[in-house]
Design a protein around this motif. Structure first.
Motif, PDB file in Angstrom:
ATOM      1  N   LEU A  42       0.839  -1.205   0.000  1.00 50.60           N
ATOM      2  CA  LEU A  42       0.000   0.000   0.000  1.00 50.60           C
ATOM      3  C   LEU A  42       0.876   1.258   0.000  1.00 50.60           C
ATOM      4  CD1 LEU A  42      -2.891  -0.922   2.469  1.00 50.60           C
ATOM      5  CD2 LEU A  42      -3.060  -0.570   0.000  1.00 50.60           C
ATOM      6  N   PHE A  43       2.004   1.212   0.707  1.00 53.13           N
ATOM      7  CA  PHE A  43       2.959   2.326   0.681  1.00 53.13           C
ATOM      8  C   PHE A  43       3.452   2.558  -0.736  1.00 53.13           C
ATOM      9  CE2 PHE A  43       7.295   3.971   0.828  1.00 53.13           C
ATOM     10  CZ  PHE A  43       7.223   5.003   1.746  1.00 53.13           C
ATOM     11  N   GLN A  44       3.825   1.492  -1.420  1.00 46.33           N
ATOM     12  CA  GLN A  44       4.288   1.613  -2.804  1.00 46.33           C
ATOM     13  C   GLN A  44       3.171   2.113  -3.717  1.00 46.33           C
ATOM     14  OE1 GLN A  44       6.133  -2.349  -3.584  1.00 46.33           O
ATOM     15  NE2 GLN A  44       7.958  -1.140  -3.985  1.00 46.33           N
ATOM     16  N   ALA A  45       1.944   1.663  -3.466  1.00 41.95           N
ATOM     17  CA  ALA A  45       0.810   2.104  -4.291  1.00 41.95           C
ATOM     18  C   ALA A  45       0.599   3.603  -4.158  1.00 41.95           C
ATOM     19  CB  ALA A  45      -0.462   1.350  -3.899  1.00 41.95           C
ATOM     20  N   MET A  46       0.632   4.115  -2.922  1.00 40.31           N
ATOM     21  CA  MET A  46       0.465   5.558  -2.714  1.00 40.31           C
ATOM     22  C   MET A  46       1.617   6.336  -3.332  1.00 40.31           C
ATOM     23  SD  MET A  46      -1.336   6.539   0.850  1.00 40.31           S
ATOM     24  CE  MET A  46      -1.652   8.101   0.064  1.00 40.31           C
ATOM     25  N   LEU A  47       2.826   5.815  -3.185  1.00 42.54           N
ATOM     26  CA  LEU A  47       3.994   6.479  -3.765  1.00 42.54           C
ATOM     27  C   LEU A  47       3.838   6.587  -5.274  1.00 42.54           C
ATOM     28  CD1 LEU A  47       6.881   7.603  -3.542  1.00 42.54           C
ATOM     29  CD2 LEU A  47       7.721   5.238  -3.662  1.00 42.54           C
ATOM     30  N   GLY A  48       3.406   5.513  -5.912  1.00 40.35           N
ATOM     31  CA  GLY A  48       3.235   5.526  -7.360  1.00 40.35           C
ATOM     32  C   GLY A  48       2.144   6.475  -7.812  1.00 40.35           C
ATOM     33  N   MET A  49       1.013   6.483  -7.101  1.00 42.70           N
ATOM     34  CA  MET A  49      -0.103   7.326  -7.536  1.00 42.70           C
ATOM     35  C   MET A  49       0.151   8.807  -7.281  1.00 42.70           C
ATOM     36  SD  MET A  49      -3.516   5.026  -6.828  1.00 42.70           S
ATOM     37  CE  MET A  49      -3.104   4.550  -5.161  1.00 42.70           C
ATOM     38  N   ILE A  50       0.807   9.133  -6.172  1.00 39.80           N
ATOM     39  CA  ILE A  50       1.135  10.535  -5.912  1.00 39.80           C
ATOM     40  C   ILE A  50       2.189  11.030  -6.907  1.00 39.80           C
ATOM     41  CG2 ILE A  50       2.179  12.131  -4.249  1.00 39.80           C
ATOM     42  CD1 ILE A  50       0.949  10.418  -2.027  1.00 39.80           C
ATOM     43  N   ALA A  51       3.079  10.130  -7.315  1.00 41.89           N
ATOM     44  CA  ALA A  51       4.145  10.518  -8.240  1.00 41.89           C
ATOM     45  C   ALA A  51       3.612  10.936  -9.608  1.00 41.89           C
ATOM     46  CB  ALA A  51       5.135   9.365  -8.411  1.00 41.89           C
ATOM     47  N   ILE A  52       2.426  10.483  -9.976  1.00 42.68           N
ATOM     48  CA  ILE A  52       1.886  10.811 -11.301  1.00 42.68           C
ATOM     49  C   ILE A  52       1.668  12.319 -11.453  1.00 42.68           C
ATOM     50  CG2 ILE A  52      -0.032  10.483 -12.900  1.00 42.68           C
ATOM     51  CD1 ILE A  52      -0.433   7.733 -11.548  1.00 42.68           C
TER      52      ILE A  52
END
Length: 471
Positions: A42-52
């Motif tokens: 979930l940490f990686q998921a948030m990191l990826g989505m915020i990075a967009i």
């Protein structure tokens, strides 16, 4: 740029780094269990989505504009300034809403998310610069070092009793190494930022960001929604199955990474026939690994999850089969998608991305709520099939896409023969330990290679890959 040599170098680095990451995830999954792994994913998921939105496609724009060769120093300086301005509000937002973020993740990780976001965007920019300089092969080193340091540092922390934070510390350390190495390798000196180049970057990035959204939605939307409706343990089971399938994408993603700057350069010179020839040559090698991997997983999915990661992960056996079937489609899509962006039509890639993104979100909400993990996998596959069809249609408006049906058919035939062999072995031998499983998988690979050499169309693919590797 030597395409074959660059593809092999990138593939070798990604294969080695993915193997290290796979071994690391296996160790982490066994030591921490599905709940803690779910928190990490979930940490990686948030990191990826915020990075967009924090990147807004600037990284892709840098590769495109640098490959065109005009004022690279000014392009890079302008990109760095734009990325700093874009990152600030998202860093502030994470700090302000850190309590809500921590509740969603299941651990106090919001401030580490800020550090990860800044390091990731900086490190990725250095890799995009190298690709824009047509030095794709030289990205192999920093990409490999990132995974090696991530797993090594994370394993030390976890071995010493750390929880999910130990993996995240490893992730941060890997990004630091990738940033330093990539920056040192780059030969583009900083110039004066310019409004002209800011507009040029945004002209490309405003479409590229939509493609990025589609890619990250495809990678992480199902995980994010599982985190809302189900548990962290469910997230861990689903993502482990996903991680197994990503291994088969190594070669096709390496080819796609390599051909993007070359397609961009040929498009600038109106060399359409060379682009068409390159596409035809790239498709069958991209499928050479994905097709047999799907057949193998159909036979051995439970054994792979249970013996490699632990008994609690066998709940995802059908998810693994569904997602591995999708990887066959993705192996072609990634070639077509990067080519469409390479001919400077990110607007069409963006259109396809928006349609599939909306479909992905809607299907995930409905199917995850109704069918759980299986629903998430089906939603991802259906939306991605639509995305791939649209990319192929848009690309065919500009270049002819010649699908090598005979070569693909040869790979399918060899894979089917391998599957029969694996089924017979699985029915007669008790696969009760990891060494036995690895032995059977190895025998399956040998059988596939043998049939691929016997069948004429697939033999051509096999020998082409071999010649390029040694050439």
């Amino acid at each position: 740029m030597n395409l074959a040599r660059s593809s092999i170098r990138v593939f070798a680095a990604r294969a080695a780094s993915s193997l290290i990451a796979f071994l690391g995830i296996t160790f982490f999954a066994r030591e921490l269990g599905s709940h803690q792994m779910g928190v990490f994913f979930l940490f990686q998921a948030m990191l990826g989505m915020i990075a967009i939105p924090a990147d807004f496609g600037i990284n892709s724009g840098v590769t495109k504009r640098l490959s065109e060769g005009e004022s690279p120093g000014s392009v890079l300086s302008t990109a760095i300034l734009l990325k700093c301005l874009l990152l600030l509000p998202f860093v502030a937002g994470i700090v302000v809403f850190r309590s809500l973020i921590n509740d969603y993740l299941g651990a106090d990780l919001a401030l580490l998310l800020v550090v990860a976001l800044v390091l990731q965007e900086s490190a990725k920019l250095t890799i995009q610069v190298l690709e824009g300089e047509l030095r794709v092969g030289e990205t192999a080193g920093p990409v490999f070092a990132r995974k090696l340091v991530y797993v090594g540092v994370g394993a030390v922390f976890v071995f010493r009793g750390a929880d999910v934070r130990g993996i995240i510390f490893g992730l941060l350390a890997g990004l630091v190494v990738m940033l330093a190495w990539g920056a040192r390798k780059s030969s583009t000196a900083l110039g004066l930022p310019s409004i002209r180049y800011a507009r040029s970057l945004f002209d490309y990035s405003k479409y590229a960001v939509v493609s990025s959204i589609g890619g990250y939605f495809y990678s992480w939307m199902d995980v994010a929604i599982i985190g809302l409706f189900l548990t962290q343990s469910d997230v861990g089971v689903y993502e482990i199955a996903w991680r197994v399938t990503t291994v088969v994408m190594l070669f096709s993603s390496s080819i796609a990474t390599t051909i993007f700057p070359q397609v961009s350069q040929w498009d600038a010179g109106d060399a359409t026939e060379r682009i068409e020839s390159l596409l035809s040559e790239a498709i069958s090698p991209a499928l050479f690994v994905a097709i047999p991997a799907f057949f193998g997983v159909v036979i051995l999915s439970k054994e792979i999850l249970g013996l490699v990661f632990g008994a609690e992960y066998t709940a995802g056996w059908l998810v693994l089969i569904i997602l591995m079937g999708e990887k066959v489609i993705q192996s072609v899509h990634i070639i077509l998608g990067r080519s469409l962006q390479g001919i400077n039509r990110p607007d069409l890639a963006a259109k396809a991305g928006v349609i599939s993104m909306v479909l992905n979100f809607a299907l995930n909400v409905v199917l995850v709520f109704e069918y759980g993990l299986i629903g998430a996998a089906v939603a991802t596959v259906l939306s991605f099939i639509v995305n791939s069809i649209l990319h192929a249609y848009y690309l065919s408006m500009f270049v002819s896409i010649r699908i090598p049906y005979m070569r693909i058919g040869g790979c399918v035939a060899a894979s089917f023969a391998m599957a029969i062999f694996l089924y017979i072995v699985e029915s007669t031998v008790l696969i009760s330990s990891l060494p036995i499983l690895l032995l059977i998988i190895g025998l399956g690979m040998v059988v596939y290679a043998g049939f691929a050499l016997i069948i004429p169309p697939s033999r051509g693919v096999f020998l082409d890959i071999f010649r390029r590797a040694v050439g």
